[in-house]
Design a protein around this motif. Sequence first.
Motif, short mmCIF file in Angstrom:
data_model
loop_
_atom_site.label_atom_id
_atom_site.label_comp_id
_atom_site.label_asym_id
_atom_site.label_seq_id
_atom_site.Cartn_x
_atom_site.Cartn_y
_atom_site.Cartn_z
N HIS A 1 49.75 91.99 -55.62
CA HIS A 1 49.74 92.17 -54.08
C HIS A 1 51.13 91.95 -53.40
CE1 HIS A 1 45.53 92.60 -53.53
NE2 HIS A 1 45.27 91.96 -54.25
N ARG B 1 52.71 104.29 -51.28
CA ARG B 1 52.68 103.39 -52.68
C ARG B 1 51.67 103.75 -53.39
NH1 ARG B 1 52.77 98.42 -48.97
NH2 ARG B 1 52.55 100.18 -47.61
N THR C 1 52.78 94.90 -51.35
CA THR C 1 53.23 94.76 -49.97
C THR C 1 54.52 94.86 -49.77
OG1 THR C 1 53.27 92.31 -49.94
CG2 THR C 1 51.32 93.29 -49.43
N ARG C 2 55.47 94.48 -50.66
CA ARG C 2 56.84 94.83 -50.57
C ARG C 2 57.29 96.24 -50.86
NH1 ARG C 2 56.11 89.63 -52.27
NH2 ARG C 2 57.21 87.95 -51.38
N ALA D 1 47.69 102.11 -49.87
CA ALA D 1 48.74 102.04 -48.49
C ALA D 1 49.64 103.07 -48.66
CB ALA D 1 49.70 100.69 -48.98
N GLN E 1 43.24 100.24 -54.62
CA GLN E 1 44.21 99.70 -53.53
C GLN E 1 44.93 100.74 -53.26
OE1 GLN E 1 44.54 96.51 -52.31
NE2 GLN E 1 42.54 96.60 -53.43
#
Length: 188
Positions: free
Chosen positions: A122, A170, A126-127, A167, A165
Amino acid sequence: MTTLPNRPNTALLVIDVQNGVVEGALRRDEVVANISTLIDKARTEKVPVVWVQHSDDGLKYGSENWQYVPELTREDPEPLVHKLYGDSFEDTDLDTLLADRGVGRVIVTGAQTDACIRSTLHGAFTRGYDVTLVGDAHTTEDLTAYGAPPVDQVIAHTNLYWKFQTAPGREATVVDTSDVTFAGPEES
């Protein structure tokens, strides 16, 4: 596909495969062998191998428990990141090391699945990193006495949820050791 500009490279992260972390872990020898295979492949392909080593009350810096398992040997130019928190990026120089090497995609291996592996997955995502979890190259200990599910279920669930996942900009993926490619998605 990473959101990090000018970071087309991939790195292999070897997280906390330390004596005191993987002792008694599910399929310990198989997981360590898979990680060793990936390290050899990364070295052959000139892909950075980045080692992460945790310290805490049970893993005193310099102790036998703190040492990496003897089956895995870090080579001199390979960076070693010391950490105190689950997320390998938290309060470390990992992000800087990866940026210096133009890395925008990390391949994650190691221990423990339900702690440092999940936190680092994570943290990287998130980075802005693309993050690949090697589904048969991470493990954890049995924590059912504390209310956790059985270890095989912890690993299976982590593999399941990580592949879903998403985003913007990404990519999160899960592959087995035999299917790991260090080329990015657009290079494959």
